[in-house]
Motif scaffolding. Structure first.
Motif, PDB file in Angstrom:
ATOM      1  N   MET A   1       0.761  -1.182   0.049  1.00  0.00           N
ATOM      2  CA  MET A   1       0.278  -0.066  -0.265  1.00  0.00           C
ATOM      3  C   MET A   1       0.825   1.149   0.232  1.00  0.00           C
ATOM      4  O   MET A   1       1.287   1.358   1.194  1.00  0.00           O
ATOM      5  CB  MET A   1      -1.121  -0.028   1.498  1.00  0.00           C
ATOM      6  CG  MET A   1      -1.831   1.327   1.137  1.00  0.00           C
ATOM      7  SD  MET A   1      -2.804   0.809   2.707  1.00  0.00           S
ATOM      8  CE  MET A   1      -3.633  -0.570   3.030  1.00  0.00           C
ATOM      9  N   ALA A   2       0.821   2.185  -0.887  1.00  0.00           N
ATOM     10  CA  ALA A   2       1.624   2.870  -0.781  1.00  0.00           C
ATOM     11  C   ALA A   2       1.178   4.362   0.191  1.00  0.00           C
ATOM     12  O   ALA A   2       2.010   4.947   0.670  1.00  0.00           O
ATOM     13  CB  ALA A   2       1.257   3.761  -2.244  1.00  0.00           C
ATOM     14  N   ALA A   3      -0.031   4.492   0.358  1.00  0.00           N
ATOM     15  CA  ALA A   3      -0.847   5.253   1.243  1.00  0.00           C
ATOM     16  C   ALA A   3       0.508   5.815   2.713  1.00  0.00           C
ATOM     17  O   ALA A   3       0.831   4.346   3.335  1.00  0.00           O
ATOM     18  CB  ALA A   3      -1.754   5.332   1.539  1.00  0.00           C
ATOM     19  N   LYS A   4       0.943   6.406   3.616  1.00  0.00           N
ATOM     20  CA  LYS A   4       1.626   6.450   4.568  1.00  0.00           C
ATOM     21  C   LYS A   4       0.809   6.327   5.560  1.00  0.00           C
ATOM     22  O   LYS A   4       0.134   7.721   6.249  1.00  0.00           O
ATOM     23  CB  LYS A   4       2.892   7.115   4.358  1.00  0.00           C
ATOM     24  CG  LYS A   4       3.853   6.601   5.496  1.00  0.00           C
ATOM     25  CD  LYS A   4       5.433   7.506   4.845  1.00  0.00           C
ATOM     26  CE  LYS A   4       6.101   8.502   6.049  1.00  0.00           C
ATOM     27  NZ  LYS A   4       6.867   9.241   5.525  1.00  0.00           N
ATOM     28  N   LEU A  43     -13.760   0.254   2.643  1.00  0.00           N
ATOM     29  CA  LEU A  43     -12.448  -0.604   3.001  1.00  0.00           C
ATOM     30  C   LEU A  43     -11.941  -0.104   1.736  1.00  0.00           C
ATOM     31  O   LEU A  43     -10.700  -0.056   0.921  1.00  0.00           O
ATOM     32  CB  LEU A  43     -12.955  -1.660   3.917  1.00  0.00           C
ATOM     33  CG  LEU A  43     -11.403  -2.105   4.121  1.00  0.00           C
ATOM     34  CD1 LEU A  43     -10.373  -1.888   4.916  1.00  0.00           C
ATOM     35  CD2 LEU A  43     -11.809  -3.563   4.780  1.00  0.00           C
ATOM     36  N   LEU A  44     -12.440  -1.034   0.717  1.00  0.00           N
ATOM     37  CA  LEU A  44     -12.398  -0.976  -0.846  1.00  0.00           C
ATOM     38  C   LEU A  44     -12.105   0.255  -1.173  1.00  0.00           C
ATOM     39  O   LEU A  44     -10.796   0.139  -1.917  1.00  0.00           O
ATOM     40  CB  LEU A  44     -13.136  -1.799  -1.476  1.00  0.00           C
ATOM     41  CG  LEU A  44     -13.396  -3.521  -1.032  1.00  0.00           C
ATOM     42  CD1 LEU A  44     -14.401  -4.097  -1.375  1.00  0.00           C
ATOM     43  CD2 LEU A  44     -12.192  -4.391  -0.947  1.00  0.00           C
ATOM     44  N   ARG A  45     -12.367   1.192  -0.802  1.00  0.00           N
ATOM     45  CA  ARG A  45     -12.262   2.596  -1.551  1.00  0.00           C
ATOM     46  C   ARG A  45     -11.164   2.824  -1.401  1.00  0.00           C
ATOM     47  O   ARG A  45     -10.390   3.468  -2.001  1.00  0.00           O
ATOM     48  CB  ARG A  45     -13.678   3.457  -1.314  1.00  0.00           C
ATOM     49  CG  ARG A  45     -13.189   4.293  -1.832  1.00  0.00           C
ATOM     50  CD  ARG A  45     -14.466   5.421  -1.283  1.00  0.00           C
ATOM     51  NE  ARG A  45     -14.069   7.294  -2.112  1.00  0.00           N
ATOM     52  CZ  ARG A  45     -14.470   7.943  -3.102  1.00  0.00           C
ATOM     53  NH1 ARG A  45     -14.626   6.188  -4.322  1.00  0.00           N
ATOM     54  NH2 ARG A  45     -14.242   9.168  -3.423  1.00  0.00           N
ATOM     55  N   ALA A  46     -10.972   2.676  -0.048  1.00  0.00           N
ATOM     56  CA  ALA A  46      -8.933   3.491   1.150  1.00  0.00           C
ATOM     57  C   ALA A  46      -8.003   2.534   0.021  1.00  0.00           C
ATOM     58  O   ALA A  46      -7.163   2.663  -0.112  1.00  0.00           O
ATOM     59  CB  ALA A  46      -9.341   2.556   2.512  1.00  0.00           C
ATOM     60  N   LEU A  47      -8.127   1.234   0.306  1.00  0.00           N
ATOM     61  CA  LEU A  47      -7.259   0.284  -0.161  1.00  0.00           C
ATOM     62  C   LEU A  47      -7.023   0.855  -1.500  1.00  0.00           C
ATOM     63  O   LEU A  47      -5.827   0.559  -2.076  1.00  0.00           O
ATOM     64  CB  LEU A  47      -7.871  -1.643  -0.310  1.00  0.00           C
ATOM     65  CG  LEU A  47      -7.914  -1.926   1.508  1.00  0.00           C
ATOM     66  CD1 LEU A  47      -8.502  -2.995   1.526  1.00  0.00           C
ATOM     67  CD2 LEU A  47      -7.021  -1.707   1.970  1.00  0.00           C
ATOM     68  N   LEU A  48      -7.583   0.642  -2.878  1.00  0.00           N
ATOM     69  CA  LEU A  48      -8.002   1.118  -4.235  1.00  0.00           C
ATOM     70  C   LEU A  48      -7.241   2.409  -4.066  1.00  0.00           C
ATOM     71  O   LEU A  48      -6.488   2.992  -4.934  1.00  0.00           O
ATOM     72  CB  LEU A  48      -9.270   1.337  -4.735  1.00  0.00           C
ATOM     73  CG  LEU A  48      -9.776  -0.599  -4.430  1.00  0.00           C
ATOM     74  CD1 LEU A  48     -11.368  -0.473  -5.435  1.00  0.00           C
ATOM     75  CD2 LEU A  48      -8.991  -1.119  -6.346  1.00  0.00           C
ATOM     76  N   LEU A  49      -7.408   3.267  -3.341  1.00  0.00           N
ATOM     77  CA  LEU A  49      -6.963   4.746  -3.131  1.00  0.00           C
ATOM     78  C   LEU A  49      -5.377   4.140  -3.478  1.00  0.00           C
ATOM     79  O   LEU A  49      -4.837   5.059  -3.654  1.00  0.00           O
ATOM     80  CB  LEU A  49      -7.788   5.256  -3.116  1.00  0.00           C
ATOM     81  CG  LEU A  49      -7.498   6.754  -2.779  1.00  0.00           C
ATOM     82  CD1 LEU A  49      -7.436   7.316  -4.026  1.00  0.00           C
ATOM     83  CD2 LEU A  49      -8.082   8.096  -1.859  1.00  0.00           C
ATOM     84  N   ALA A  50      -5.020   3.937  -1.790  1.00  0.00           N
ATOM     85  CA  ALA A  50      -3.875   3.429  -2.179  1.00  0.00           C
ATOM     86  C   ALA A  50      -2.781   3.157  -2.274  1.00  0.00           C
ATOM     87  O   ALA A  50      -1.883   3.634  -2.568  1.00  0.00           O
ATOM     88  CB  ALA A  50      -4.298   2.737  -0.112  1.00  0.00           C
TER      89      ALA A  50
END
Ligand SMILES: C[S@@+](CC[C@H](N)C(=O)[O-])C[C@H]1O[C@@H](n2cnc3c(N)ncnc32)[C@H](O)[C@@H]1O
Length: 305
Positions: A1-4, A43-50
């Protein structure tokens, strides 16, 4: 996941709060059809965005982008080979991605197609009303009405044609007929407790009785008592002994009107109740035969005919 996740577990905590709130929101895309095992769309929106954001993005920036309507996944393609209720694909499409999916369950494919298709709100409301009126007419007699209770979901079973033999039949092998909650001593004590798999039948647990009854409902178009038992069901039957019952409904026709069909079946003496399935099998009153085949290629490639 790229978001820190900067510093502590703040990002994860914030996400779990968003997910909890989102669960209470009625999202029309997912209201197309009930899917019991739905993963939290937030949750899936967050993972996809990350996955789409560059590494080192701050929490603040992440949440800004999360809330924005910008298509952060534009130009990307998301493929979900086990798409289930389609949450990953719907959220990816909302973020601007092209989406593709597949699933072994034809019901999943129908549902996800409907979720991803562009919606004409006027048409949807019109056909939704027609469907609801029809279902109320057919099914409302089965449910209590009045201020204390209202039905939340109506179910139907699609009829499909077998591509091999062209016979038509119900998409799922087991029709679940629920006891009339008006006549239960305590309707809240009756609940679904287990599923054979993602979408097939349910067991019913009835705590109105002591000890609790576990009821497996089986149905067949034939009157002869014959039903399939999964290895899991057999294991539960053995574990629960007398508390495990099979309710068998025979001579079921999916073509008849539901009300007439139910009344006819009850008049015909259904359901047949087999209490203590394991003991009945051991006593020989019921017989179980293995129905699974192991198919292998013969060592002899040129067998004598
Ligand atoms: C947990 S759900 C998937 C959830 C989904 N990825 C999402 O984002 O919401 C698992 C799905 O995998 C499907 N499945 C299981 N085995 C499969 C197979 N061999 N081929 C295709 N689909 C399969 C099931 O029918 C079920 O719908």
């Amino acid at each position: 996941m790229a978001a820190k996740a900067t510093g502590s577990t703040g990002w994860a905590r914030a996400l779990s709060q968003v997910v909890a709130k989102d669960r209470r929101v009625r999202d029309s895309a997912y209201a197309a059809h009930r899917w019991w095992a739905r993963r939290p769309p937030a949750l899936l929106r967050a993972l996809l965005l990350a996955t789409a954001l560059p590494s080192g993005v701050s929490e603040e920036e992440f949440w800004e982008r999360y809330a924005s309507e910008e298509p952060h996944l534009l130009g990307k393609t998301v493929y979900d080979p086990f798409m289930g209720g389609g949450s990953t694909l719907v959220e990816a499409q909302r973020l601007g991605a092209s989406v593709m999916g597949s699933d072994v369950d034809p019901m999943s494919v129908r549902i996800v197609k409907a979720e991803l298709a562009p919606v004409d709100g006027k048409k949807l409301r019109h056909y939704g009303k027609l469907l609801l009126d029809h279902l109320r007419e057919e099914l409302s007699w089965l449910f209590p009405s009045g201020p204390e209770a209202a039905p939340l979901h109506y179910f139907s079973i699609a009829e499909v044609q077998c591509p091999a033999c062209t016979e038509t039949g119900a998409l799922y092998r087991s029709l679940v007929l629920v006891r009339d909650p008006i006549n239960a001593d305590d309707p809240t004590a009756v609940r679904w407790v287990a599923r054979d798999d993602e979408s097939l039948g349910y067991d019913i647990e009835d705590s109105n009785f002591s000890p609790k009854r576990r009821i497996e409902v089986k149905a067949s178009a034939e009157k002869i008592v014959r039903f399939f038992l999964s290895p899991n069901e057999l294991e539960v039957a053995r574990r629960l002994g007398d508390d495990y019952e099979v309710h068998f409904w025979g001579g079921v026709s999916v073509k008849a009107s539901i009300k007439e069909e139910y009344e006819r079946l009850v008049r015909d003496g259904y359901p047949l109740i087999f209490r203590g399935l394991d003991a009945l099998l051991r006593s020989g009153r019921l017989n179980a035969v293995p129905t699974q085949y192991l198919v292998t290629e013969s060592d002899d490639r040129n067998p004598a005919v």
